[in-house]
Design a protein around this motif. Structure first.
Motif, short mmCIF file in Angstrom:
data_model
loop_
_atom_site.label_atom_id
_atom_site.label_comp_id
_atom_site.label_asym_id
_atom_site.label_seq_id
_atom_site.Cartn_x
_atom_site.Cartn_y
_atom_site.Cartn_z
N PHE A 128 -7.24 7.32 -0.15
CA PHE A 128 -6.45 7.29 1.09
C PHE A 128 -5.19 6.45 0.86
O PHE A 128 -4.10 6.82 1.28
CB PHE A 128 -7.27 6.71 2.24
N THR A 129 -5.35 5.32 0.17
CA THR A 129 -4.20 4.50 -0.22
C THR A 129 -4.38 4.08 -1.67
O THR A 129 -5.50 4.02 -2.19
CB THR A 129 -4.05 3.23 0.64
N ILE A 130 -3.24 3.76 -2.31
CA ILE A 130 -3.24 3.25 -3.66
C ILE A 130 -2.23 2.11 -3.73
O ILE A 130 -1.23 2.14 -3.01
CB ILE A 130 -2.94 4.36 -4.69
N SER A 131 -2.52 1.12 -4.57
CA SER A 131 -1.66 -0.05 -4.68
C SER A 131 -1.46 -0.41 -6.15
O SER A 131 -2.35 -0.20 -6.97
CB SER A 131 -2.25 -1.26 -3.93
N PHE A 132 -0.28 -0.97 -6.43
CA PHE A 132 0.06 -1.40 -7.79
C PHE A 132 0.42 -2.88 -7.73
O PHE A 132 1.40 -3.26 -7.11
CB PHE A 132 1.24 -0.58 -8.33
N LEU A 140 0.83 -1.20 0.00
CA LEU A 140 0.00 0.00 0.00
C LEU A 140 0.87 1.25 0.00
O LEU A 140 1.91 1.29 0.64
CB LEU A 140 -0.91 0.04 1.24
N TRP A 141 0.38 2.25 -0.70
CA TRP A 141 1.01 3.56 -0.67
C TRP A 141 0.00 4.54 -0.09
O TRP A 141 -1.08 4.74 -0.66
CB TRP A 141 1.42 4.01 -2.07
N THR A 187 -11.75 -4.37 2.52
CA THR A 187 -12.09 -4.37 1.10
C THR A 187 -10.88 -4.75 0.25
O THR A 187 -9.81 -4.17 0.40
CB THR A 187 -12.60 -2.98 0.67
N GLY A 188 -11.06 -5.74 -0.61
CA GLY A 188 -9.97 -6.16 -1.49
C GLY A 188 -8.76 -6.66 -0.74
O GLY A 188 -7.63 -6.38 -1.14
N ASN A 189 -9.01 -7.38 0.37
CA ASN A 189 -7.91 -7.85 1.23
C ASN A 189 -7.03 -6.70 1.71
O ASN A 189 -5.82 -6.85 1.92
CB ASN A 189 -7.05 -8.89 0.50
N GLY A 190 -7.63 -5.55 1.89
CA GLY A 190 -6.92 -4.39 2.41
C GLY A 190 -6.46 -3.42 1.34
O GLY A 190 -6.15 -2.27 1.64
N LEU A 191 -6.41 -3.87 0.08
CA LEU A 191 -5.92 -3.00 -1.00
C LEU A 191 -6.99 -2.05 -1.52
O LEU A 191 -6.68 -1.04 -2.14
CB LEU A 191 -5.37 -3.84 -2.16
N GLY A 192 -8.25 -2.39 -1.31
CA GLY A 192 -9.33 -1.55 -1.80
C GLY A 192 -9.97 -2.11 -3.05
O GLY A 192 -9.99 -3.33 -3.26
N TYR A 244 -5.24 -0.47 -7.46
CA TYR A 244 -6.27 -0.58 -6.43
C TYR A 244 -6.24 0.68 -5.57
O TYR A 244 -5.18 1.30 -5.39
CB TYR A 244 -6.04 -1.79 -5.53
N ALA A 245 -7.41 1.04 -5.03
CA ALA A 245 -7.46 2.24 -4.18
C ALA A 245 -8.47 2.04 -3.06
O ALA A 245 -9.51 1.41 -3.24
CB ALA A 245 -7.85 3.46 -5.00
N ASN A 246 -8.14 2.60 -1.89
CA ASN A 246 -9.09 2.73 -0.79
C ASN A 246 -9.62 4.15 -0.82
O ASN A 246 -8.95 5.09 -0.37
CB ASN A 246 -8.41 2.43 0.55
#
Length: 305
Positions: free
Chosen positions: A68-72, A47-48, A89-94, A78-80
Motif C-alpha cells: 500500500f505504501t513504500i518508503s526509502f 511514504l510513497w 507498524t514501523g512508526n508508520g513506515l511498515g 520499508y513497506a506497508n
C-alpha cells in the motif's frame, strides 16, 4: 571582406563552444539541466502511496504490487503490506523488506523475497514519481507524503475489501438489543476471500470455538460498494446461493473490528477479526493488489451514529 569572414568565424566558434555546455538561455535566465538526484527525491517523503490503478504495462513488480505504501530511508526499503497496523507498524513506515541504492536516475532494490530489481525513476511533479521496469515494460505511479499529513484512514477505506481478507475469520461479538428479528441473527462467523471474484462463507456455530472446528453453513458472493458523496461510508451485500441476499452499511471501528448495520431490520452487529494474516517480507505468497474500483451506490446513510 576579411573582417566579415573573421566575424563569421568567431560566431561559428562561439556556437560550437556553447554546444558543450548544459546551460539553456531562456529570456536571459539560465536553466541548468542536471541529472535527477534519485536518492534526494525518494528520501524527501516519508511514504510513497502505490497507486495501483495508475500502473501500466504487461508485467508486475511483485513487492510494489503487494504494498500500500513504500518508503526509502537510509538504504532500507520499508513497506506497508497490510492495512491492519497501518500507521503504527514501523512508526508508520511498515516493515523492513530490503535494501536500495541509487545510480543517477536509476534505483536498485534488493528485496528480501523478490530479489534484485533495477528501475528507472522519472519525476512527474513535486510529489509524484514513476518507477519503470524495462524487463517487463511496467510502470508504477507513486505519490509522496509526509507522515504528519498522510491520511491513513483514507487508504484504509479506499482498500477496505483487502482489510476484510486480512483475517481468517470474523466472529460476531455484539448484536444490538433493537432491530427486527431476522435470519442473520443466527450467523456468528463470516469469512471473506478474493477467490472467484469476491466469495464469502458464513456459519451459525457457537461463538468462541477453535477456527479449525467451524462448519460453514452458507456461502455466496459479496460486493463492497462506494457511496456517492459519502467517502467514509461503504456498503456490502452478501448474496447467498439460492437464499437471496443481505444488505449492510459497513463501518470500521478499529483495525480488528467492523460493524455491520442491517438496514432492513435496523440491527447493529459487531464482528472481531480472528486469525490475522500478516504479509511479511519472508512470505513471498502474500496477497497482491489488483486494479479495481468499487461499484457505487447512490444511497443515503441510514445508521445514525
Amino acid at each position: 571582406m576579411k573582417i566579415r569572414k573573421l566575424l563569421l568565424g568567431i560566431i561559428a566558434i562561439g556556437l560550437l563552444a556553447s554546444s558543450c555546455y548544459t546551460e539553456v538561455i531562456i529570456d536571459d535566465d539560465y536553466v541548468e539541466v542536471t541529472p535527477l538526484n534519485t536518492a534526494l527525491v525518494l528520501e524527501n517523503y516519508d511514504l510513497w502511496y502505490v497507486d495501483i490503478n495508475a500502473s501500466s504495462g504487461s508485467g508486475e513488480i511483485p513487492f510494489l504490487q503487494r504494498a500500500f505504501t513504500i518508503s526509502f530511508d537510509g538504504g532500507i526499503v520499508y513497506a506497508n503490506n497490510n492495512l491492519v497496523g497501518i500507521g503504527k507498524t514501523g512508526n508508520g513506515l511498515g516493515i523492513d523488506v530490503g535494501a536500495y541504492g541509487t545510480f543517477g536516475s536509476e534505483l536498485e532494490v534488493d528485496h528480501d523475497v523478490d530479489g534484485l530489481w533495477l528501475l528507472d525513476v522519472y519525476q512527474v511533479n513535486s510529489n509524484t514519481v514513476e518507477l519503470y521496469d524495462a524487463s517487463s515494460n511496467t510502470t508504477y505511479v507513486l505519490k509522496g507524503y509526509y507522515a504528519s499529513n498522510f491520511d491513513y484512514d483514507a487508504v484504509f477505506y479506499d482498500n477496505i475489501h483487502y482489510f476484510l481478507q486480512e483475517y481468517q475469520v470474523w466472529e460476531k461479538t455484539y448484536t444490538s438489543d433493537y432491530g427486527a428479528i431476522n435470519e442473520f441473527d443466527e450467523e456468528n462467523y463470516l469469512q471473506f476471500n478474493s477467490d472467484a471474484g469476491g466469495y464469502f462463507r458464513s456459519s451459525i456455530d457457537n461463538q468462541g470455538i477453535p477456527l479449525s472446528n467451524i462448519q460453514w453453513d452458507y456461502e455466496g458472493d459479496y460486493v463492497v460498494y462506494d457511496v456517492v458523496n459519502d467517502p467514509t461510508l461503504k456498503t456490502i451485500t452478501l448474496d447467498y446461493d439460492f437464499l437471496g441476499n443481505d444488505y449492510f452499511e459497513l463501518y470500521v471501528i478499529n483495525d480488528s473490528t467492523i460493524e455491520l448495520y442491517h438496514v432492513s431490520s435496523g440491527t447493529v452487529y459487531e464482528f472481531s477479526g480472528r486469525g490475522y494474516i500478516q504479509y511479511l517480507k519472508s512470505d513471498g505468497s502474500g496477497k497482491k493488489r489488483s486494479k479495481e474500483n468499487n461499484p457505487t451506490m447512490n444511497v443515503t446513510r441510514q445508521r445514525k451514529i
